[in-house]
Design an enzyme around this catalytic site. Structure first.
Site, PDB file in Angstrom:
ATOM      1  N   LYS A 116     -32.083 -16.717   9.887  1.00 19.93           N
ATOM      2  CA  LYS A 116     -30.742 -16.325  10.301  1.00 19.93           C
ATOM      3  C   LYS A 116     -30.000 -15.552   9.209  1.00 19.93           C
ATOM      4  O   LYS A 116     -29.220 -14.648   9.497  1.00 19.93           O
ATOM      5  CB  LYS A 116     -29.948 -17.557  10.731  1.00 19.93           C
ATOM      6  N   GLU A 200     -20.796 -20.725   7.977  1.00 15.17           N
ATOM      7  CA  GLU A 200     -19.959 -19.709   8.598  1.00 15.17           C
ATOM      8  C   GLU A 200     -18.599 -20.281   8.979  1.00 15.17           C
ATOM      9  O   GLU A 200     -18.443 -21.492   9.180  1.00 15.17           O
ATOM     10  CB  GLU A 200     -20.624 -19.168   9.873  1.00 15.17           C
ATOM     11  N   HIS A 235     -23.426 -28.865  20.162  1.00 15.40           N
ATOM     12  CA  HIS A 235     -24.016 -27.534  20.076  1.00 15.40           C
ATOM     13  C   HIS A 235     -25.230 -27.354  20.989  1.00 15.40           C
ATOM     14  O   HIS A 235     -25.975 -26.391  20.842  1.00 15.40           O
ATOM     15  CB  HIS A 235     -24.399 -27.183  18.627  1.00 15.40           C
ATOM     16  N   ARG A 292     -37.331 -15.339  22.510  1.00 17.39           N
ATOM     17  CA  ARG A 292     -38.124 -16.004  23.550  1.00 17.39           C
ATOM     18  C   ARG A 292     -37.303 -16.036  24.824  1.00 17.39           C
ATOM     19  O   ARG A 292     -36.143 -15.619  24.850  1.00 17.39           O
ATOM     20  CB  ARG A 292     -38.448 -17.438  23.132  1.00 17.39           C
TER      21      ARG A 292
END
Length: 660
Positions: A116, A200, A235, A292
């Site tokens: 990431k 973040e 999440h 994917r």
């Protein structure tokens, strides 16, 4: 086109791929672990190969065993599904080296988007909007905490190699950062073998909107519009819908362009999803790209009239994309709900067991059910506890909502606890009904989502009748349905005897008496009132007239539990046996028990510690997630019967605890 493919996955996605291959005339090979020897995908495939023991690390994550199975069966290609090896660049390379087509993006694209931090840098170069944060290599806890302090709280810690909500924590205060970081890193190591994280800024009241992209080997790429996946818990997505409510044409075009730019930046081929965090003012930021197919892809298929698995197969075989961008359009509205074996009243703990009774909605042009299980199958502790995905479609969102409510009411599951009731309450909340969507919706609607004891007087009466009317197969010879031993009508010489039924639901308990009549029942409530209920029963299905309404309900007895299925959903009652009921409590008040099978990650206090109610005591890892078990009351921890790394069974005593 391929003539035979191997599916390196399990559950509903394996069954989904098999269905598309069967329609296209492609033979399929299933692989399975010891726990999945009799699984539905194994029964559906043309061939099946055993690849190892139950844990995924010893079976579905063994690329060598999967490649050996492909060679043995002559499979030309491998479809990885989602999860397991679907985003493993090393596996994609190994397929290429073996001369077997990997039905997915190039290994280079998986690597580029799999990290990431590196992906963020690449997206910045491509001009894709990014969330402010730290995406670098340094991982010292003190340094990362300093970065979080500079970004400003709340922040989000995310596993760099992760997905599916694993290795991810929202942190509200600086003093909580280090503990949250340690938990994220443990979870990331267990799930992905990599504990690198990024930090973040947490966007307040964010929506999670993702764009379905598709590229081919001829340089073309398109986006198949968006999905709103804002309704999440920890999440992890709970409900998904397409198109996103309130999406303007201008914002859709901007997000679609950004997603295609992201895909082109890595030379993407195949199905992928570019995920964005969208703010309330129309701003949006790149979050990650899943290289994917996604669990929620059916809602996109519904509104676009496409089969994305077929697209995957055609593109992997070297064919161009079946449609250009200007040939794609949106038709109607689709919603997906994930039916899980989990107990919403116990913190969504996974539930394991055998599906002794399973009835799902009947598929139609408006309702689709994707499942990897059938009645008699088991939900094990080794894999994701999904029972089915329920997908509905209608010409508009209001119609799709009505169909979803009915689809959830049509679910009948006995043997494990499910989240069906929670989902019905969720789609009925004001926020979801009126599309006031953000990732905090479930927390915001907490009161409306709490399971209440809302059974009416009529349901208590119907529950008592259902107990009397439900046959118990073990009491008679099934070959002779007319045997007197099959009768449950309380027959006595002279007059029928009442069946005395102490029933309990939550904290509410009532004792009812039921007398069968020639065409119905008399039911006496515990206030002494007797209600005459005209009706009849057939194999556990009760049809009755009560309180001016015609009812048709189904009862299923599972031990001392009665599952009552109505048009409004499922209700569960405990049937107490006043004669034979054990005096021993089902739980030991002097101990803390494992709520499911799993592995002990850590014990968090010292023996002899005085603790307050809610103090974290043990971290248990089960079904790829960490669960923190807390003190049930103020008291003393006398000692632990387990240690880190130990595997435990459901109900095992973990802590010797004394309340007071």
């Amino acid at each position: 086109m391929f003539t035979k493919i191997l599916i390196a996955n399990r559950g509903e996605i394996a069954c989904r791929v098999i269905a598309t291959c069967r329609r296209l005339g492609i033979a399929t090979v299933a692989v399975y672990s010891e726990a999945d020897r009799n699984a539905r995908h194994v029964r559906l495939a043309d061939e099946a190969i055993a690849i190892g023991a139950a844990p995924a690390s010893e079976s579905y994550l063994r690329s060598d065993a999967i490649l050996d199975a492909a060679r043995l069966t002559g499979a030309q290609a491998i479809h990885p599904g989602y999860g397991f090896l679907s985003e493993n660049a090393g596996f994609a390379d190994a397929c290429a080296a073996a001369g077997i087509t990997f039905i997915g993006p190039p290994a280079s694209a998986i690597r580029a988007m799999g990290d990431k931090s590196a992906a963020k840098a690449l997206m910045a170069q491509a001009g894709v909007p990014l969330t402010p944060g730290y995406h670098g290599e340094r991982q010292e806890p003190a340094f990362l905490r300093t970065q979080a302090d500079a970004i400003g709280y709340p922040v989000l810690i995310k596993a760099s190699a992760g997905g599916g909500g694993k290795g991810m924590r929202k942190v509200e205060r600086s003093e909580d950062f280090v503990d949250a970081l340690a938990s994220c890193q443990r979870e990331a190591r267990a799930a992905f073998g990599n504990d690198h994280v990024l930090v973040e800024k947490y966007v307040e009241r964010p929506r999670h909107i993702e764009i379905q992209v598709f590229g081919d080997g001829h340089g073309d790429a398109v986006f198949l519009f968006e999905r709103d996946c804002s309704v999440q818990r920890r999440h992890q997505k709970v409900l998904e819908e397409a198109p996103a409510p309130g999406m303007t044409a201008e914002r859709r075009a901007a997000m679609g362009k950004a997603a295609v730019d992201a895909a082109r930046a890595v030379g993407y081929v195949g199905a992928g999803t570019v995920e964005f965090i969208a703010g309330p003012e129309g701003d949006f930021y790149f979050m990650e790209m899943n290289t994917r197919l996604q669990v929620e892809h059916p809602v996109t298929e519904y509104i676009t009239g496409t089969d994305l698995v077929e697209w995957q197969l055609r593109v992997a075989a070297g064919q161009p994309l079946p449609k250009r961008q200007d040939e794609l359009s949106i038709h109607g509205h689709a919603i997906e709900a994930r039916l899980y074996a989990e107990d919403a009243d116990r913190g969504f703990l996974p539930s394991t067991g055998t599906l002794r009774h399973l009835r799902l909605p009947v598929p139609s042009a408006h309702v689709r059910v994707d499942t990897g299980v059938e009645e008699g199958d088991s939900i094990t502790p080794y894999y994701d506890p999904m029972i089915a995905k329920l997908i509905v479609w209608d010409v508009d969102r209001a119609g799709a909502l009505r169909r979803m409510r009915q689809a959830l009411a049509d679910c009948q599951v006995v043997g494990v606890t499910t989240n069906a009731g929670f989902l019905r309450r969720l789609v009925g909340t004001d926020s979801f009904t009126h599309a006031v969507l953000d990732t905090a919706l479930i927390e915001r609607e907490h009161d409306a989502l709490a399971a209440g004891q809302d059974s009416t007087d009529a349901l208590w009466v119907l529950a008592a009748i259902a107990v009397v009317a439900t046959p118990v197969a073990a009491t008679h010879d099934a070959r002779d349905p007319h045997s007197p031993w099959a009768a449950r009508d309380g027959w006595r010489l002279g007059r029928a005897a009442p069946r005395v039924l102490p029933l309990q639901q939550g904290d509410h308990r009532h004792t009812l008496r039921v007398w069968p009549l020639a065409e119905g029942w008399n039911v006496q409530r515990d206030d002494g009132a007797i209600v005459t209920v005209p009706g009849h029963s057939d194999a556990g299905t009760v049809t009755a007239q009560l309180e001016g309404q015609r009812w048709r309900v189904q009862g299923r007895l599972d031990g001392d539990q009665l599952h009552l299925f109505t048009a409004q959903g499922a209700h569960r009652f405990t049937v107490h046996d006043p004669v034979g009921e054990s005096e021993q409590s089902a739980t030991d008040a002097g101990s803390l028990l494992a709520p499911m099978p799993g592995k002990i990650v850590a014990t968090l206090v010292a023996a002899g510690a005085q603790v307050k109610r809610g103090t974290p005591l043990v971290v248990l890892e089960a079904m790829k997630m960490e669960h923190t078990l807390q003190a049930p009351a103020d008291g003393t921890v006398h000692g632990f019967r387990v240690q880190a790394g130990q595997q435990v069974l459901d109900g095992a005593v973990l802590v010797d605890f004394e309340a007071g």
